[in-house]
Design a protein around this motif. Sequence first.
Motif, PDB file in Angstrom:
ATOM      1  N   LEU A 194      -1.019  -3.708 -12.729  1.00  0.00           N
ATOM      2  CA  LEU A 194      -2.441  -3.906 -12.497  1.00  0.00           C
ATOM      3  C   LEU A 194      -2.726  -5.315 -11.985  1.00  0.00           C
ATOM      4  O   LEU A 194      -3.515  -5.507 -11.047  1.00  0.00           O
ATOM      5  N   VAL A 195      -2.084  -6.321 -12.596  1.00  0.00           N
ATOM      6  CA  VAL A 195      -2.281  -7.698 -12.132  1.00  0.00           C
ATOM      7  C   VAL A 195      -1.768  -7.875 -10.713  1.00  0.00           C
ATOM      8  O   VAL A 195      -2.376  -8.575  -9.893  1.00  0.00           O
ATOM      9  N   ALA A 196      -0.653  -7.225 -10.387  1.00  0.00           N
ATOM     10  CA  ALA A 196      -0.115  -7.325  -9.024  1.00  0.00           C
ATOM     11  C   ALA A 196      -1.064  -6.721  -8.001  1.00  0.00           C
ATOM     12  O   ALA A 196      -1.139  -7.188  -6.858  1.00  0.00           O
ATOM     13  N   GLY A 200       0.809  -1.210   0.000  1.00  0.00           N
ATOM     14  CA  GLY A 200       0.000   0.000   0.000  1.00  0.00           C
ATOM     15  C   GLY A 200       0.841   1.257   0.000  1.00  0.00           C
ATOM     16  O   GLY A 200       0.508   2.243  -0.671  1.00  0.00           O
ATOM     17  N   VAL A 201       1.958   1.243   0.723  1.00  0.00           N
ATOM     18  CA  VAL A 201       2.838   2.414   0.744  1.00  0.00           C
ATOM     19  C   VAL A 201       3.477   2.626  -0.621  1.00  0.00           C
ATOM     20  O   VAL A 201       3.559   3.755  -1.123  1.00  0.00           O
ATOM     21  N   VAL A 202       3.929   1.528  -1.244  1.00  0.00           N
ATOM     22  CA  VAL A 202       4.527   1.637  -2.585  1.00  0.00           C
ATOM     23  C   VAL A 202       3.511   2.162  -3.586  1.00  0.00           C
ATOM     24  O   VAL A 202       3.817   3.017  -4.428  1.00  0.00           O
ATOM     25  N   ASN A 203       2.274   1.665  -3.482  1.00  0.00           N
ATOM     26  CA  ASN A 203       1.233   2.134  -4.399  1.00  0.00           C
ATOM     27  C   ASN A 203       0.978   3.620  -4.239  1.00  0.00           C
ATOM     28  O   ASN A 203       0.822   4.358  -5.226  1.00  0.00           O
ATOM     29  N   VAL A 260       3.047   5.905  -3.127  1.00  0.00           N
ATOM     30  CA  VAL A 260       4.197   6.669  -3.615  1.00  0.00           C
ATOM     31  C   VAL A 260       4.182   6.729  -5.141  1.00  0.00           C
ATOM     32  O   VAL A 260       4.369   7.794  -5.745  1.00  0.00           O
ATOM     33  N   VAL A 261       3.952   5.567  -5.785  1.00  0.00           N
ATOM     34  CA  VAL A 261       3.942   5.533  -7.256  1.00  0.00           C
ATOM     35  C   VAL A 261       2.798   6.381  -7.811  1.00  0.00           C
ATOM     36  O   VAL A 261       2.978   7.173  -8.747  1.00  0.00           O
ATOM     37  N   LEU A 262       1.616   6.227  -7.229  1.00  0.00           N
ATOM     38  CA  LEU A 262       0.479   7.015  -7.703  1.00  0.00           C
ATOM     39  C   LEU A 262       0.697   8.504  -7.461  1.00  0.00           C
ATOM     40  O   LEU A 262       0.289   9.337  -8.272  1.00  0.00           O
ATOM     41  N   GLY A 263       1.332   8.847  -6.342  1.00  0.00           N
ATOM     42  CA  GLY A 263       1.626  10.256  -6.077  1.00  0.00           C
ATOM     43  C   GLY A 263       2.584  10.841  -7.096  1.00  0.00           C
ATOM     44  O   GLY A 263       2.377  11.962  -7.588  1.00  0.00           O
ATOM     45  N   LEU A 264       3.646  10.083  -7.446  1.00  0.00           N
ATOM     46  CA  LEU A 264       4.598  10.573  -8.449  1.00  0.00           C
ATOM     47  C   LEU A 264       3.947  10.701  -9.825  1.00  0.00           C
ATOM     48  O   LEU A 264       4.143  11.703 -10.528  1.00  0.00           O
ATOM     49  N   VAL A 265       3.175   9.680 -10.209  1.00  0.00           N
ATOM     50  CA  VAL A 265       2.483   9.757 -11.503  1.00  0.00           C
ATOM     51  C   VAL A 265       1.502  10.924 -11.529  1.00  0.00           C
ATOM     52  O   VAL A 265       1.385  11.648 -12.527  1.00  0.00           O
ATOM     53  N   GLY A 266       0.783  11.121 -10.430  1.00  0.00           N
ATOM     54  CA  GLY A 266      -0.155  12.234 -10.361  1.00  0.00           C
ATOM     55  C   GLY A 266       0.530  13.583 -10.463  1.00  0.00           C
ATOM     56  O   GLY A 266       0.021  14.500 -11.126  1.00  0.00           O
ATOM     57  N   MET A 267       1.701  13.724  -9.819  1.00  0.00           N
ATOM     58  CA  MET A 267       2.427  14.989  -9.911  1.00  0.00           C
ATOM     59  C   MET A 267       2.894  15.269 -11.331  1.00  0.00           C
ATOM     60  O   MET A 267       2.817  16.404 -11.817  1.00  0.00           O
ATOM     61  N   VAL A 268       3.382  14.216 -12.026  1.00  0.00           N
ATOM     62  CA  VAL A 268       3.828  14.401 -13.413  1.00  0.00           C
ATOM     63  C   VAL A 268       2.654  14.792 -14.304  1.00  0.00           C
ATOM     64  O   VAL A 268       2.743  15.731 -15.117  1.00  0.00           O
ATOM     65  N   LEU A 269       1.535  14.074 -14.170  1.00  0.00           N
ATOM     66  CA  LEU A 269       0.370  14.398 -14.994  1.00  0.00           C
ATOM     67  C   LEU A 269      -0.183  15.785 -14.674  1.00  0.00           C
ATOM     68  O   LEU A 269      -0.624  16.515 -15.576  1.00  0.00           O
ATOM     69  N   LEU A 270      -0.153  16.163 -13.400  1.00  0.00           N
ATOM     70  CA  LEU A 270      -0.619  17.499 -13.027  1.00  0.00           C
ATOM     71  C   LEU A 270       0.262  18.583 -13.635  1.00  0.00           C
ATOM     72  O   LEU A 270      -0.239  19.603 -14.138  1.00  0.00           O
ATOM     73  N   GLY A 271       1.585  18.369 -13.603  1.00  0.00           N
ATOM     74  CA  GLY A 271       2.485  19.350 -14.199  1.00  0.00           C
ATOM     75  C   GLY A 271       2.271  19.484 -15.696  1.00  0.00           C
ATOM     76  O   GLY A 271       2.231  20.602 -16.234  1.00  0.00           O
TER      77      GLY A 271
END
Length: 216
Positions: free
Chosen positions: A87-89, A4-7, A9-20
């Motif tokens: 996604l499968v993971a 859950g922590v890894v998810n 962090v990854v979603l936060g980084l992807v969200g920041m890139v997409l937001l920028g």
Amino acid sequence: MRRGVVNRVVLGLVGMVLLGVGVLVLAGGLNLYRHLGVAPPSWWPLTSPDQPVVSERSRMRWVAEDWWWPAVISGLSVLVVGTVWWLVAQLRRSGLSSIAVPTPGAGGLKLRVAARALEEVLESGTAVLPEVERAGVRLVRAPRHPRLRGAVRLTPGGDPAGLVAHFEDGPRADALASLGLPELPAELRVRVLQAAPVEHRHRWPRRRRKQHPRVV
């Protein structure tokens, strides 16, 4: 680190890139630079509504090269495969959300206990020892019975054998008695931290130079 922590962090980084990227596209599409009187540099992407996101020169720069299309197809394939694997993971969870509790004498009654509640009780019961620095317990799937998987970190000089005995006779035994389970296998990983080395510094006295008599 839990999944859950890894998810997050990854979603936060992807969200920041997409937001920028979205802010840059929105600023150029609404012509905010001109309205605000800001002059972006020449290499800045999308500075006006009439400007494409990717210029024609950039799109056609490497098309004539033999390696261009294989590189593009390989990169997109790796991106798609990585996304599908992630996604499968997420769908294939090793942990349990709840555990069934036997209810003898109550026909048709099904009782389940939240796995996280059981994990928190086991973690708090394990962390009562003063030498325990950190304790984590998870309830995972197993072929026959649910299984406990724990990781405990002890302070320097901690006793792993004493911790195992405490976990067996304390938190695990209490969980079995409270839930009425016949068996609850457990796997416990214990790590003992090493004491920080003490650095000793010794300064030798400076040797005095021999002063030779001056001849006048």
